[in-house]
Design an enzyme around this catalytic site. Structure first.
Site, PDB file in Angstrom:
ATOM      1  N   TYR A 191      -0.219  -3.068   3.239  1.00  0.00           N
ATOM      2  CA  TYR A 191       0.079  -3.372   1.833  1.00  0.00           C
ATOM      3  C   TYR A 191      -1.016  -2.805   0.940  1.00  0.00           C
ATOM      4  O   TYR A 191      -2.193  -2.881   1.290  1.00  0.00           O
ATOM      5  CB  TYR A 191       0.049  -4.884   1.602  1.00  0.00           C
ATOM      6  CG  TYR A 191       1.130  -5.703   2.228  1.00  0.00           C
ATOM      7  CD1 TYR A 191       0.988  -6.212   3.510  1.00  0.00           C
ATOM      8  CD2 TYR A 191       2.285  -6.020   1.523  1.00  0.00           C
ATOM      9  CE1 TYR A 191       1.963  -7.010   4.089  1.00  0.00           C
ATOM     10  CE2 TYR A 191       3.269  -6.818   2.089  1.00  0.00           C
ATOM     11  CZ  TYR A 191       3.093  -7.315   3.362  1.00  0.00           C
ATOM     12  OH  TYR A 191       4.061  -8.112   3.916  1.00  0.00           O
ATOM     13  N   HIS A 204       9.136 -13.317  -0.585  1.00  0.00           N
ATOM     14  CA  HIS A 204       8.018 -13.847  -1.384  1.00  0.00           C
ATOM     15  C   HIS A 204       7.791 -13.064  -2.668  1.00  0.00           C
ATOM     16  O   HIS A 204       8.031 -11.864  -2.715  1.00  0.00           O
ATOM     17  CB  HIS A 204       6.712 -13.783  -0.578  1.00  0.00           C
ATOM     18  CG  HIS A 204       6.766 -14.509   0.713  1.00  0.00           C
ATOM     19  ND1 HIS A 204       5.944 -14.213   1.763  1.00  0.00           N
ATOM     20  CD2 HIS A 204       7.551 -15.515   1.150  1.00  0.00           C
ATOM     21  CE1 HIS A 204       6.216 -15.005   2.781  1.00  0.00           C
ATOM     22  NE2 HIS A 204       7.197 -15.816   2.442  1.00  0.00           N
ATOM     23  N   LYS A 228       3.454  -3.546  -5.499  1.00  0.00           N
ATOM     24  CA  LYS A 228       3.116  -3.509  -4.069  1.00  0.00           C
ATOM     25  C   LYS A 228       3.651  -2.227  -3.439  1.00  0.00           C
ATOM     26  O   LYS A 228       4.786  -1.823  -3.717  1.00  0.00           O
ATOM     27  CB  LYS A 228       3.841  -4.697  -3.418  1.00  0.00           C
ATOM     28  CG  LYS A 228       3.218  -5.351  -2.261  1.00  0.00           C
ATOM     29  CD  LYS A 228       4.092  -6.508  -1.801  1.00  0.00           C
ATOM     30  CE  LYS A 228       4.007  -7.711  -2.724  1.00  0.00           C
ATOM     31  NZ  LYS A 228       4.781  -8.860  -2.242  1.00  0.00           N
ATOM     32  N   ASP A 255       8.938 -20.348   5.397  1.00  0.00           N
ATOM     33  CA  ASP A 255       9.950 -19.354   5.015  1.00  0.00           C
ATOM     34  C   ASP A 255      11.360 -19.853   5.285  1.00  0.00           C
ATOM     35  O   ASP A 255      12.301 -19.479   4.594  1.00  0.00           O
ATOM     36  CB  ASP A 255       9.710 -18.032   5.745  1.00  0.00           C
ATOM     37  CG  ASP A 255       8.523 -17.269   5.163  1.00  0.00           C
ATOM     38  OD1 ASP A 255       8.123 -16.251   5.764  1.00  0.00           O
ATOM     39  OD2 ASP A 255       7.992 -17.701   4.113  1.00  0.00           O
TER      40      ASP A 255
HETATM   41  C1  LIG Z   1      -0.252 -12.403   0.761  1.00  0.00           C
HETATM   42  C2  LIG Z   1      -1.687 -12.750   0.998  1.00  0.00           C
HETATM   43  C3  LIG Z   1      -2.045 -13.797   1.821  1.00  0.00           C
HETATM   44  N1  LIG Z   1      -3.363 -14.091   1.999  1.00  0.00           N
HETATM   45  C4  LIG Z   1      -3.696 -15.207   2.910  1.00  0.00           C
HETATM   46  C5  LIG Z   1      -3.046 -16.523   2.584  1.00  0.00           C
HETATM   47  C6  LIG Z   1      -2.872 -17.173   3.946  1.00  0.00           C
HETATM   48  O1  LIG Z   1      -4.053 -17.861   4.304  1.00  0.00           O
HETATM   49  C7  LIG Z   1      -2.700 -15.991   4.891  1.00  0.00           C
HETATM   50  C8  LIG Z   1      -1.255 -15.749   5.275  1.00  0.00           C
HETATM   51  O2  LIG Z   1      -0.517 -15.715   4.066  1.00  0.00           O
HETATM   52  P1  LIG Z   1       1.043 -15.816   4.140  1.00  0.00           P
HETATM   53  O3  LIG Z   1       1.471 -16.796   5.187  1.00  0.00           O
HETATM   54  O4  LIG Z   1       1.547 -16.003   2.727  1.00  0.00           O
HETATM   55  O5  LIG Z   1       1.455 -14.348   4.653  1.00  0.00           O
HETATM   56  P2  LIG Z   1       2.930 -13.760   4.683  1.00  0.00           P
HETATM   57  O6  LIG Z   1       3.929 -14.805   5.022  1.00  0.00           O
HETATM   58  O7  LIG Z   1       2.876 -12.554   5.515  1.00  0.00           O
HETATM   59  O8  LIG Z   1       3.192 -13.364   3.160  1.00  0.00           O
HETATM   60  C9  LIG Z   1       3.384 -12.032   2.777  1.00  0.00           C
HETATM   61  O9  LIG Z   1       4.686 -11.693   3.185  1.00  0.00           O
HETATM   62  C10 LIG Z   1       5.538 -11.075   2.267  1.00  0.00           C
HETATM   63  C11 LIG Z   1       6.533 -10.246   3.053  1.00  0.00           C
HETATM   64  C12 LIG Z   1       4.869 -10.298   1.189  1.00  0.00           C
HETATM   65  O10 LIG Z   1       5.375  -9.314   0.675  1.00  0.00           O
HETATM   66  C13 LIG Z   1       3.572 -10.761   0.684  1.00  0.00           C
HETATM   67  O11 LIG Z   1       2.605  -9.743   0.890  1.00  0.00           O
HETATM   68  C14 LIG Z   1       3.099 -11.986   1.299  1.00  0.00           C
HETATM   69  O12 LIG Z   1       3.718 -13.060   0.648  1.00  0.00           O
HETATM   70  O13 LIG Z   1      -3.217 -14.852   4.198  1.00  0.00           O
HETATM   71  C15 LIG Z   1      -4.355 -13.392   1.377  1.00  0.00           C
HETATM   72  O14 LIG Z   1      -5.549 -13.703   1.556  1.00  0.00           O
HETATM   73  N2  LIG Z   1      -4.022 -12.355   0.551  1.00  0.00           N
HETATM   74  C16 LIG Z   1      -2.729 -12.001   0.340  1.00  0.00           C
HETATM   75  O15 LIG Z   1      -2.476 -11.046  -0.420  1.00  0.00           O
END
Ligand SMILES: Cc1cn([C@H]2C[C@H](O)[C@@H](COP(=O)(O)OP(=O)(O)O[C@H]3O[C@H](C)C(=O)[C@H](O)[C@H]3O)O2)c(=O)[nH]c1=O
Length: 177
Positions: free
Chosen positions: A133, A63, A73, A169
């Site tokens: 993070y 991402h 980050k 993903d």
């Molecule tokens: C990234 C992020 C997400 N969110 C919320 C949005 C969604 O409702 C929930 C899960 O988000 P997401 O499915 O995008 O989470 P990951 O798949 O773990 O995404 C992360 O995974 C990869 C490895 C990364 O480096 C980034 O930090 C980020 O993209 O958290 C937030 O409120 N704040 C944030 O900074």
């Protein structure tokens, strides 16, 4: 703390320098001035987050946030062990399309500084992983983009096949700069 350059321009492994005594040890894990002296133009921490992953073999990523919503980050594992990967997707970077991976663990207390404009992802190598993070930008909903962990454009070599990947993903299109 010790900054170790990586194959990705502006990305550093952060190793701790424990200051121990009979109680245990104290160690610095982030220093804005140390990063700036290494030529990293990063802002102060604006948000911190955690990612909790109970199962070994969980993959999150790859991402990034589109500009102007990019974020520097700092990532570390506060429990368990991950294989953490950065891919440079900055077209003007000397390391464009190059990837770098490292094992981050709660035991080693090491971290990885990931510059904005790079894709990030990790594969959990143990059960009960928590990833911490720290970002220098506020999260901007809807401004995230992604690429598949096994996109042929990058050729990332992972320690083993993931067993748990979210639908989003696994379904990113092939990377196109
Ligand atoms: C990234 C992020 C997400 N969110 C919320 C949005 C969604 O409702 C929930 C899960 O988000 P997401 O499915 O995008 O989470 P990951 O798949 O773990 O995404 C992360 O995974 C990869 C490895 C990364 O480096 C980034 O930090 C980020 O993209 O958290 C937030 O409120 N704040 C944030 O900074």
């Amino acid at each position: 703390m010790i900054l170790k350059p990586t194959d990705i321009a502006g990305a550093f492994l952060i190793e701790v320098e424990p200051l121990g005594d009979e109680r245990g040890f104290f160690a610095r894990t982030f220093c804005l001035e140390t990063l700036r002296k290494a030529g990293v133009n990063t802002g102060p921490v604006r948000q911190t987050s955690i990612s909790v992953n109970p199962r070994r073999g969980t993959l999150r990523g790859m991402h990034w946030q589109v500009e102007p919503f990019g974020e520097n980050k700092l990532v570390r594992a506060s429990s368990g062990t991950i294989y953490d990967v950065i891919v440079d997707i900055r077209p003007t970077s000397s390391s464009f399309r190059r990837w770098f991976g490292a094992e981050l663990s709660a035991v080693r207390h090491n971290g990885l500084f990931i510059p904005r404009g790079c894709a990030h992802g990790f594969l959990t190598q143990s059960d009960d992983v928590t990833v911490e993070y720290a970002m220098d930008a506020d999260f901007a909903p809807g401004q995230g983009r992604g690429a598949r962990w096994n996109d042929p454009a990058f050729g990332i070599v992972w320690p083993f096949e993931p067993v748990l990947i979210g639908d989003r993903d696994r379904s990113y299109p092939d990377f196109a700069p």
